[in-house]
Design an enzyme around this catalytic site. Structure first.
Site, PDB file in Angstrom:
ATOM      1  N   LYS A 185       1.067  -1.139   0.116  1.00 20.06           N
ATOM      2  CA  LYS A 185      -0.195  -0.434   0.190  1.00 20.06           C
ATOM      3  C   LYS A 185       0.803   1.223   0.143  1.00 20.06           C
ATOM      4  O   LYS A 185       1.299   1.832   1.088  1.00 20.06           O
ATOM      5  CB  LYS A 185      -0.936   0.381   1.339  1.00 20.06           C
ATOM      6  CG  LYS A 185      -2.126   1.111   0.835  1.00 20.06           C
ATOM      7  CD  LYS A 185      -2.704   1.605   2.151  1.00 20.06           C
ATOM      8  CE  LYS A 185      -2.197   2.752   2.604  1.00 20.06           C
ATOM      9  NZ  LYS A 185      -1.921   3.761   1.737  1.00 20.06           N
ATOM     10  N   GLY A 237       6.884   4.659   8.763  1.00 19.50           N
ATOM     11  CA  GLY A 237       5.979   5.462   8.310  1.00 19.50           C
ATOM     12  C   GLY A 237       6.336   6.902   9.557  1.00 19.50           C
ATOM     13  O   GLY A 237       7.928   6.276  10.257  1.00 19.50           O
ATOM     14  N   SER A 238       5.452   7.094  10.401  1.00 17.04           N
ATOM     15  CA  SER A 238       5.067   7.836  11.681  1.00 17.04           C
ATOM     16  C   SER A 238       5.364   7.113  12.526  1.00 17.04           C
ATOM     17  O   SER A 238       4.669   6.321  12.346  1.00 17.04           O
ATOM     18  CB  SER A 238       4.281   9.451  11.153  1.00 17.04           C
ATOM     19  OG  SER A 238       3.070   8.003  11.357  1.00 17.04           O
ATOM     20  N   GLU A 240       3.162   8.007  15.086  1.00 21.06           N
ATOM     21  CA  GLU A 240       2.048   7.709  15.578  1.00 21.06           C
ATOM     22  C   GLU A 240       1.063   6.558  15.160  1.00 21.06           C
ATOM     23  O   GLU A 240       0.771   5.693  15.667  1.00 21.06           O
ATOM     24  CB  GLU A 240       0.681   8.933  14.847  1.00 21.06           C
ATOM     25  CG  GLU A 240       1.743  10.292  16.107  1.00 21.06           C
ATOM     26  CD  GLU A 240       3.010  10.699  15.784  1.00 21.06           C
ATOM     27  OE1 GLU A 240       3.764  10.653  14.797  1.00 21.06           O
ATOM     28  OE2 GLU A 240       3.876  11.456  16.921  1.00 21.06           O
ATOM     29  N   GLY A 242       2.940   4.135  13.153  1.00 23.23           N
ATOM     30  CA  GLY A 242       3.917   3.129  13.831  1.00 23.23           C
ATOM     31  C   GLY A 242       2.647   2.396  15.055  1.00 23.23           C
ATOM     32  O   GLY A 242       2.216   0.931  15.538  1.00 23.23           O
ATOM     33  N   GLU A 259       9.775   0.957  10.985  1.00 22.73           N
ATOM     34  CA  GLU A 259      10.701   1.926  10.633  1.00 22.73           C
ATOM     35  C   GLU A 259       9.993   3.082  11.086  1.00 22.73           C
ATOM     36  O   GLU A 259       9.040   3.486   9.902  1.00 22.73           O
ATOM     37  CB  GLU A 259      10.959   1.358   8.624  1.00 22.73           C
ATOM     38  CG  GLU A 259      11.069   0.301   9.141  1.00 22.73           C
ATOM     39  CD  GLU A 259      13.188   0.632   8.970  1.00 22.73           C
ATOM     40  OE1 GLU A 259      13.614   0.670   9.318  1.00 22.73           O
ATOM     41  OE2 GLU A 259      13.695  -0.900   7.787  1.00 22.73           O
ATOM     42  N   CYS A 298      13.465  10.714   7.113  1.00 21.69           N
ATOM     43  CA  CYS A 298      13.749   9.873   8.846  1.00 21.69           C
ATOM     44  C   CYS A 298      15.002  10.305   9.113  1.00 21.69           C
ATOM     45  O   CYS A 298      15.448  10.121   9.981  1.00 21.69           O
ATOM     46  CB  CYS A 298      12.769   8.850   8.592  1.00 21.69           C
ATOM     47  SG  CYS A 298      13.591   7.720   7.352  1.00 21.69           S
ATOM     48  N   GLU A 398      10.047  15.859  15.403  1.00 17.30           N
ATOM     49  CA  GLU A 398      10.148  14.997  14.433  1.00 17.30           C
ATOM     50  C   GLU A 398       9.804  16.819  12.952  1.00 17.30           C
ATOM     51  O   GLU A 398       8.343  16.808  13.127  1.00 17.30           O
ATOM     52  CB  GLU A 398      10.359  13.987  13.419  1.00 17.30           C
ATOM     53  CG  GLU A 398      11.402  13.650  11.839  1.00 17.30           C
ATOM     54  CD  GLU A 398       9.667  12.365  11.855  1.00 17.30           C
ATOM     55  OE1 GLU A 398       9.390  12.072  11.376  1.00 17.30           O
ATOM     56  OE2 GLU A 398      11.172  11.991  11.284  1.00 17.30           O
TER      57      GLU A 398
HETATM   58  P1  NAD Z   1       2.150   8.257   8.416  1.00 13.20           P
HETATM   59  O1  NAD Z   1       2.401   7.342   9.255  1.00 13.20           O
HETATM   60  O2  NAD Z   1       1.532   9.788   7.833  1.00 13.20           O
HETATM   61  O3  NAD Z   1       1.658   7.636   6.964  1.00 13.20           O
HETATM   62  C1  NAD Z   1       2.755   5.993   6.123  1.00 13.20           C
HETATM   63  C2  NAD Z   1       1.353   5.147   5.509  1.00 13.20           C
HETATM   64  O4  NAD Z   1       0.682   5.088   6.278  1.00 13.20           O
HETATM   65  C3  NAD Z   1       0.484   6.015   5.108  1.00 13.20           C
HETATM   66  O5  NAD Z   1       1.137   4.581   3.706  1.00 13.20           O
HETATM   67  C4  NAD Z   1      -0.534   5.655   5.422  1.00 13.20           C
HETATM   68  O6  NAD Z   1      -1.444   6.154   4.074  1.00 13.20           O
HETATM   69  C5  NAD Z   1      -0.474   5.134   6.048  1.00 13.20           C
HETATM   70  N1  NAD Z   1      -1.510   5.078   6.651  1.00 13.20           N
HETATM   71  C6  NAD Z   1      -1.983   6.387   8.376  1.00 13.20           C
HETATM   72  N2  NAD Z   1      -2.741   6.309   8.510  1.00 13.20           N
HETATM   73  C7  NAD Z   1      -2.845   4.603   8.873  1.00 13.20           C
HETATM   74  C8  NAD Z   1      -3.392   3.534   9.939  1.00 13.20           C
HETATM   75  N3  NAD Z   1      -4.474   4.374  10.866  1.00 13.20           N
HETATM   76  N4  NAD Z   1      -3.100   2.350   9.448  1.00 13.20           N
HETATM   77  C9  NAD Z   1      -2.813   2.421   8.545  1.00 13.20           C
HETATM   78  N5  NAD Z   1      -1.654   2.895   8.038  1.00 13.20           N
HETATM   79  C10 NAD Z   1      -2.437   4.044   7.545  1.00 13.20           C
HETATM   80  O7  NAD Z   1       3.796   8.553   7.634  1.00 13.20           O
HETATM   81  P2  NAD Z   1       4.090  10.053   6.311  1.00 13.20           P
HETATM   82  O8  NAD Z   1       3.820  11.426   6.218  1.00 13.20           O
HETATM   83  O9  NAD Z   1       3.149   9.425   5.393  1.00 13.20           O
HETATM   84  O10 NAD Z   1       6.262   9.740   6.428  1.00 13.20           O
HETATM   85  C11 NAD Z   1       6.513   9.805   7.467  1.00 13.20           C
HETATM   86  C12 NAD Z   1       7.263   9.709   8.046  1.00 13.20           C
HETATM   87  O11 NAD Z   1       7.511   8.345   7.418  1.00 13.20           O
HETATM   88  C13 NAD Z   1       8.092  10.350   9.189  1.00 13.20           C
HETATM   89  O12 NAD Z   1       8.353  10.737  10.279  1.00 13.20           O
HETATM   90  C14 NAD Z   1       9.449   9.540   8.584  1.00 13.20           C
HETATM   91  O13 NAD Z   1      10.386   9.738   9.879  1.00 13.20           O
HETATM   92  C15 NAD Z   1       8.742   7.751   8.552  1.00 13.20           C
HETATM   93  N6  NAD Z   1       9.741   7.765   7.882  1.00 13.20           N
HETATM   94  C16 NAD Z   1      10.538   6.956   8.011  1.00 13.20           C
HETATM   95  C17 NAD Z   1      11.558   5.760   7.258  1.00 13.20           C
HETATM   96  C18 NAD Z   1      11.908   4.528   7.949  1.00 13.20           C
HETATM   97  O14 NAD Z   1      13.501   4.072   7.274  1.00 13.20           O
HETATM   98  N7  NAD Z   1      12.808   4.977   9.679  1.00 13.20           N
HETATM   99  C19 NAD Z   1      12.077   6.154   6.086  1.00 13.20           C
HETATM  100  C20 NAD Z   1      10.848   7.958   5.629  1.00 13.20           C
HETATM  101  C21 NAD Z   1       9.465   7.780   6.321  1.00 13.20           C
END
Ligand code: NAD
Length: 495
Positions: A185, A237-238, A240, A242, A259, A298, A398
């Site tokens: 996704k 992703g974030s 929150e 996570g 991650e 990130c 962040e």
């Molecule tokens: P996000 O957590 O808002 O979204 C990430 C993904 O999760 C998207 O596909 C989104 O549609 C999905 N998502 C959102 N709500 C969800 C839910 N309730 N259940 C399941 N999936 C859901 O993050 P973002 O704003 O897209 O990305 C930025 C974040 O990602 C930053 O915090 C960054 O540090 C982190 N990031 C981490 C790494 C790493 O390797 N550690 C790499 C890239 C980005």
């Protein structure tokens, strides 16, 4: 797919965003979403917005294809990954342009290198996946055990928008290479380049092995993380979101790799600022901060600690170089820095800058970006602030924007304490030319990935994962992929 931009070759008509069981489908409820170009705030394409019904059908297809796929020899699966990597290379420029248009990440500095990395990553897993070996343990006369590494089943991979292509490649390579089937996704803001590679992958993998669902986090991501038939969720992703994924998976004793975010320190020692080394150090500081990705990384080294004795010289040069960076249309070859992904992120970054300045931060370069209502594109100017306290929000949270907090330090114990004073532990950067210092400092910083005198991105083969609240589990290296995407089966034989 409907298109509204002629300067990039978007995924072909018929690429709906929902790829299930080897065919492109229209989401069951007929919903769509618009992907925008953040440099112009203009619509780029309209694609399907999947929800639970579509996710459930993708999981069912992935489950049905798992028994045959897991039995295929690892080297045969690896050959398919290499084929996908080679196809990406063959279409590299076209894919990179789509990536730049949807993410706002400049073509020359970010989107083209990311596309190359995606191909490299797939070839890396393709070439190493036959290392899916077990162990043999002699247990006494006529008795021994051996282990095999078994795939887990259906994997759900959820990725963000900031480096969508390379993250898609990493998840595809690890999950499919190890014999799992996959539902990927992508993020709602940046699904198009990923769909370009799905287009290339469509006739490589058997039906149902590789599936893709585009849609929002709530409507498509959440049902994927709660589906009982998804053995593992690989989430990037974030913090929150996570936490939500961790709860959803824990409920069924499933597995997850998380991650998450970071607030990484970058420490500069005086010996890295001698006439011989200062240019490399300054370039490293700017690269670590990921200014050319608008700070949307990130691993951004967003807290800069420079030794007091070289502060003036280092900061003067950093500020000078940052001011030379050209901001503009991500597709323009002259652009170093593109645009922030969307209005919500732009507003949030702007709030961080405003709050720091209103609280008395000294601005070394940059200013509060234009208001979201009047901005023609989400272009941030790089901002460097000092005169802040480590307890301020801009030092703790962040920002995920081009905002660098810089402070002078004198005592090593103090700077190490500052570096570790965060809930995150993803990355850290140390600039010194003394190996003893490097070893002493890296040993004391709590982070998953430390770099000394280097500030580039991940390289295939290295293990990568966060400490503290930056995540759980590691991915990227073949060893981490085997650990994260397989379970060991022990067979004990009495001959
Ligand atoms: P996000 O957590 O808002 O979204 C990430 C993904 O999760 C998207 O596909 C989104 O549609 C999905 N998502 C959102 N709500 C969800 C839910 N309730 N259940 C399941 N999936 C859901 O993050 P973002 O704003 O897209 O990305 C930025 C974040 O990602 C930053 O915090 C960054 O540090 C982190 N990031 C981490 C790494 C790493 O390797 N550690 C790499 C890239 C980005």
């Amino acid at each position: 797919m409907s298109t509204a931009n002629n300067s990039v070759v978007l995924p072909a008509a018929g690429i709906t965003g929902l790829f299930v069981n080897g065919e492109w489908r229209t989401p069951a409820n007929g919903k769509t979403m618009v992907v925008e170009n953040p440099c112009f705030r203009s619509p780029l394409a309209t694609i399907g917005a999947s929800d639970k019904d579509d996710v459930d059908s993708a999981v069912a297809a992935a489950k049905a294809s798992f028994p045959a796929w897991r039995r295929l020899a690892a080297r045969a699966r690896g050959a398919m990954l290499i084929e996908l990597g080679n196809r990406i290379t063959a279409h590299q420029e076209e894919i990179a342009r789509v990536l730049a248009a949807e993410t706002g990440n400049a073509l020359r500095t970010q989107s083209r290198p990311e596309t190359q990395s995606a191909a490299e990553v797939l070839r890396y897993y393709g070439g190493t996946i036959a290392e899916q070996k077990g162990e043999t343990l002699p247990l006494g006369p006529g008795l021994f055990s051996y282990t095999t590494r078994e795939p887990l089943g259906v994997v759900g991979a959820i990725i963000p928008w900031n480096s969508p292509l390379v993250l898609a490649a990493v998840k595809i390579g690890m999950a499919l290479g190890t014999g799992n089937t996959l539902i990927l996704k992508p993020a709602e803001d940046a699904p198009l380049a990923v769909l370009k590679i799905a287009e290339l992958a469509a006739d490589i993998f058997p039906a149902g092995v590789f599936n893709i669902v585009t849609g929002s986090g709530i409507e498509a991501g959440a049902p994927l993380s709660t589906n009982e038939d998804v053995a593992k969720v690989s989430f990037t992703g974030s913090l929150e979101v996570g936490k939500l994924i961790a709860h959803a998976v824990a409920d069924r004793i499933g597995r997850a790799t998380l991650e998450l975010g970071g607030k990484s320190p970058c420490i500069v020692y005086p010996d890295a600022a001698t006439p011989e080394h200062i240019d490399a150090t300054v370039n490293g500081i700017i690269a670590a901060m990921r200014f050319a990705r608008q700070g949307q990384s990130c691993t951004a080294g967003s807290r800069l600690y420079v030794h007091k004795s070289v502060w003036d010289e280092v900061m003067t040069r950093v500020v000078g170089k940052v001011r030379e960076l050209r901001i503009g249309d991500a597709l323009d070859e002259n652009t170093d820095i593109g645009a922030i992904i969307n209005i919500e992120r732009y507003t949030e970054v702007r709030n961080f800058i405003k709050e720091a300045i209103d609280s008395g931060a000294e601005v070394l370069t940059g200013s509060v970006p234009a208001s979201p209502e009047t901005a023609k594109g989400f272009y941030p100017e790089p901002v460097i602030v000092t005169g802040v306290d480590n307890s301020w929000r801009v030092c703790k949270e962040e920002v995920f924007g081009p905002v660098l907090v810089a402070l002078p330090w004198e005592k090593e114990e103090e700077v190490i304490q500052w570096a570790n004073d965060t809930v995150y532990g993803l990355a850290a950067y140390v600039f010194t030319n003394d190996l003893t210092t490097a070893l002493r400092v890296t040993e004391q910083i709590d982070a998953g990935w430390l770099q000394v005198n280097r500030a580039g991105g991940q390289i295939p083969g290295m293990s990568y994962g966060g400490a503290k609240r930056s995540g759980i589990g590691a991915e990227y290296s073949i060893e981490s992929a085997l650990e994260s995407y397989t379970s060991r089966k022990s067979v004990t034989i009495n001959v």
